[in-house]
Design an enzyme around this catalytic site. Structure first.
Site, PDB file in Angstrom:
ATOM      1  N   PHE A  17       0.818  -1.215   0.000  1.00  0.00           N
ATOM      2  CA  PHE A  17       0.000   0.000   0.000  1.00  0.00           C
ATOM      3  C   PHE A  17       0.852   1.265   0.000  1.00  0.00           C
ATOM      4  O   PHE A  17       0.737   2.120  -0.894  1.00  0.00           O
ATOM      5  CB  PHE A  17      -0.935  -0.027   1.214  1.00  0.00           C
ATOM      6  CG  PHE A  17      -1.649   1.269   1.489  1.00  0.00           C
ATOM      7  CD1 PHE A  17      -2.404   1.894   0.503  1.00  0.00           C
ATOM      8  CD2 PHE A  17      -1.572   1.854   2.742  1.00  0.00           C
ATOM      9  CE1 PHE A  17      -3.072   3.087   0.768  1.00  0.00           C
ATOM     10  CE2 PHE A  17      -2.239   3.038   3.018  1.00  0.00           C
ATOM     11  CZ  PHE A  17      -2.981   3.663   2.026  1.00  0.00           C
ATOM     12  N   ALA A  73       9.267  -3.152   3.776  1.00  0.00           N
ATOM     13  CA  ALA A  73       8.862  -4.558   3.779  1.00  0.00           C
ATOM     14  C   ALA A  73       8.735  -5.083   5.209  1.00  0.00           C
ATOM     15  O   ALA A  73       9.674  -5.006   6.000  1.00  0.00           O
ATOM     16  CB  ALA A  73       9.866  -5.402   2.998  1.00  0.00           C
ATOM     17  N   ALA A  74       7.549  -5.601   5.527  1.00  0.00           N
ATOM     18  CA  ALA A  74       7.279  -6.068   6.878  1.00  0.00           C
ATOM     19  C   ALA A  74       5.974  -6.849   6.892  1.00  0.00           C
ATOM     20  O   ALA A  74       5.192  -6.784   5.941  1.00  0.00           O
ATOM     21  CB  ALA A  74       7.168  -4.877   7.844  1.00  0.00           C
ATOM     22  N   TYR A 139       3.089  -7.555  16.802  1.00  0.00           N
ATOM     23  CA  TYR A 139       3.503  -6.593  15.787  1.00  0.00           C
ATOM     24  C   TYR A 139       4.266  -5.433  16.429  1.00  0.00           C
ATOM     25  O   TYR A 139       5.378  -5.099  16.013  1.00  0.00           O
ATOM     26  CB  TYR A 139       2.292  -6.081  15.018  1.00  0.00           C
ATOM     27  CG  TYR A 139       2.610  -4.961  14.050  1.00  0.00           C
ATOM     28  CD1 TYR A 139       3.417  -5.188  12.942  1.00  0.00           C
ATOM     29  CD2 TYR A 139       2.112  -3.672  14.251  1.00  0.00           C
ATOM     30  CE1 TYR A 139       3.719  -4.174  12.059  1.00  0.00           C
ATOM     31  CE2 TYR A 139       2.409  -2.649  13.378  1.00  0.00           C
ATOM     32  CZ  TYR A 139       3.219  -2.900  12.285  1.00  0.00           C
ATOM     33  OH  TYR A 139       3.525  -1.886  11.412  1.00  0.00           O
ATOM     34  N   LYS A 143       8.366  -4.490  16.140  1.00  0.00           N
ATOM     35  CA  LYS A 143       8.862  -3.199  15.648  1.00  0.00           C
ATOM     36  C   LYS A 143       9.776  -2.531  16.681  1.00  0.00           C
ATOM     37  O   LYS A 143      10.775  -1.904  16.315  1.00  0.00           O
ATOM     38  CB  LYS A 143       7.685  -2.287  15.304  1.00  0.00           C
ATOM     39  CG  LYS A 143       6.975  -2.651  14.007  1.00  0.00           C
ATOM     40  CD  LYS A 143       7.898  -2.489  12.809  1.00  0.00           C
ATOM     41  CE  LYS A 143       7.151  -2.582  11.490  1.00  0.00           C
ATOM     42  NZ  LYS A 143       8.025  -2.358  10.315  1.00  0.00           N
ATOM     43  N   PHE A 165       1.499   6.804  12.591  1.00  0.00           N
ATOM     44  CA  PHE A 165       0.216   6.495  13.227  1.00  0.00           C
ATOM     45  C   PHE A 165      -0.751   6.073  12.114  1.00  0.00           C
ATOM     46  O   PHE A 165      -0.381   6.029  10.941  1.00  0.00           O
ATOM     47  CB  PHE A 165      -0.283   7.701  14.009  1.00  0.00           C
ATOM     48  CG  PHE A 165       0.412   7.865  15.341  1.00  0.00           C
ATOM     49  CD1 PHE A 165      -0.290   7.704  16.529  1.00  0.00           C
ATOM     50  CD2 PHE A 165       1.772   8.150  15.402  1.00  0.00           C
ATOM     51  CE1 PHE A 165       0.346   7.822  17.750  1.00  0.00           C
ATOM     52  CE2 PHE A 165       2.420   8.267  16.622  1.00  0.00           C
ATOM     53  CZ  PHE A 165       1.709   8.107  17.805  1.00  0.00           C
ATOM     54  N   ARG A 201      -9.159   8.259  17.132  1.00  0.00           N
ATOM     55  CA  ARG A 201      -7.891   7.796  16.581  1.00  0.00           C
ATOM     56  C   ARG A 201      -7.457   8.711  15.434  1.00  0.00           C
ATOM     57  O   ARG A 201      -8.277   9.380  14.807  1.00  0.00           O
ATOM     58  CB  ARG A 201      -8.022   6.360  16.037  1.00  0.00           C
ATOM     59  CG  ARG A 201      -8.409   5.309  17.069  1.00  0.00           C
ATOM     60  CD  ARG A 201      -7.277   5.025  18.024  1.00  0.00           C
ATOM     61  NE  ARG A 201      -7.600   3.947  18.941  1.00  0.00           N
ATOM     62  CZ  ARG A 201      -8.118   4.121  20.154  1.00  0.00           C
ATOM     63  NH1 ARG A 201      -8.392   5.345  20.584  1.00  0.00           N
ATOM     64  NH2 ARG A 201      -8.364   3.086  20.947  1.00  0.00           N
TER      65      ARG A 201
END
Length: 300
Positions: A17, A73-74, A139, A143, A165, A201
């Site tokens: 994305f 990439a993750a 996750y 990180k 965010f 949020r």
């Protein structure tokens, strides 16, 4: 930025994305853009590579000789089932990238590495970089561990770590909240199942994130961690209301207990002071209503 034309930018995860938006942005600026993809390649500038294969990755970077590198990439979906794979990709994949860079006969001008605001966990209020991270899922933990492993490279390479965010935009997959909501309206669904909608949020436009990454990449700043945020939190109820108005009908929201997180905090947003002091404040260039309309008119 004209002085950077024809320089090369290398993006890991270029078909994701964020990667797609970054590639489009930099190509329009006149850069040569290459990147890795885990899936089948449909572009000569997209190279199929598993970042866990360090030797292959090293050869690709050595051949391209990029001026700038953006590591995206993750495993980025919080609910991903394979927990070991999250840690392998997010930590050791990143170390493979940095080790490959160190084998080059030159130093790239800047390396930008994407972490996540998930490192903060469930801390209430406006979160700043000087807070102690308290991740609550694999996750976020992966990180934070990645960040800690990257820090020793600060003395040897020009690195920026970013903690974005929540952000959204055209092309984001429908299992993320905003595309999920919009897709229901596009399909004229009468009902949608959500979690707690009485929370606030950040939901920034991916264009804000791309511009922030670009400004940080070409800044003189290095060896720093930045929140990529606007500090503007929005109530999910108001997103539903905006979509009701945009689609000209009212959808029924059904609260599914499976989607409600235990001890969920009311307001979660970032403190953008450090970011804005470095690259300026352009957070109001596109509103939430404009973002929703853009996505509604372009969602598949």
């Amino acid at each position: 930025m004209a002085g950077h034309f024809k320089e090369t930018i290398f993006i890991t995860g270029i078909t994701g994305f964020t990667g797609k938006h970054l590639e489009d942005y930099f190509v329009k600026q006149g850069f040569c853009v290459y990147g890795t993809t885990f899936s089948e390649s449909y572009s000569k500038n997209h190279i199929v590579c598993d970042i866990l294969e360090e030797k292959t990755l090293s050869g690709i970077i050595s051949n391209i000789k990029p001026d700038f590198i953006i590591h995206l990439a993750a495993i980025s979906f919080v609910a991903a089932a394979d927990q070991k794979h999250i840690y392998n990709v997010n930590i050791f994949g990143t170390l493979n990238v940095l080790n490959a860079i160190e084998r080059l006969e030159y130093k790239p001008k800047k390396i930008l590495i994407a972490s996540s605001a998930a490192v903060y966990g469930n801390i209430e209020g406006a979160l700043s970089e000087d807070m102690c991270p308290k991740p609550v899922n694999h996750y976020g933990n992966s990180k934070l561990a990645m960040e800690n492993m990257v820090r020793p490279y600060f003395n040897r390479l020009n690195i920026i770590i970013v903690r974005p965010f929540n952000y959204t935009g055209i092309g984001q997959e429908n299992h993320f909240l905003i595309p999920k909501i919009i897709s229901h309206y596009v399909k004229n669904k009468k009902e949608i199942e959500l979690g707690n909608i009485d929370v606030y949020r950040e939901f920034n436009n991916v264009k804000f994130v791309i511009k922030s990454y670009s400004e940080l990449l070409f800044s003189s700043t290095k060896s720093e961690i930045f929140n990529v945020c606007t500090g503007h939190a929005i109530n999910i109820k108001s997103i539903i209301n905006s979509m009701d108005n945009l689609a000209n009908y009212n959808i029924k929201v059904k609260i599914n207990p499976k989607f409600v997180r235990e001890n969920e905090i009311k307001i979660l947003k970032g403190n953008p002071q450090k970011l804005f002091s470095c690259i300026g404040d352009f957070s109001t260039e596109i509103s939430m209503e404009e973002t929703l309309e853009e996505m509604y008119n372009n969602i598949s």
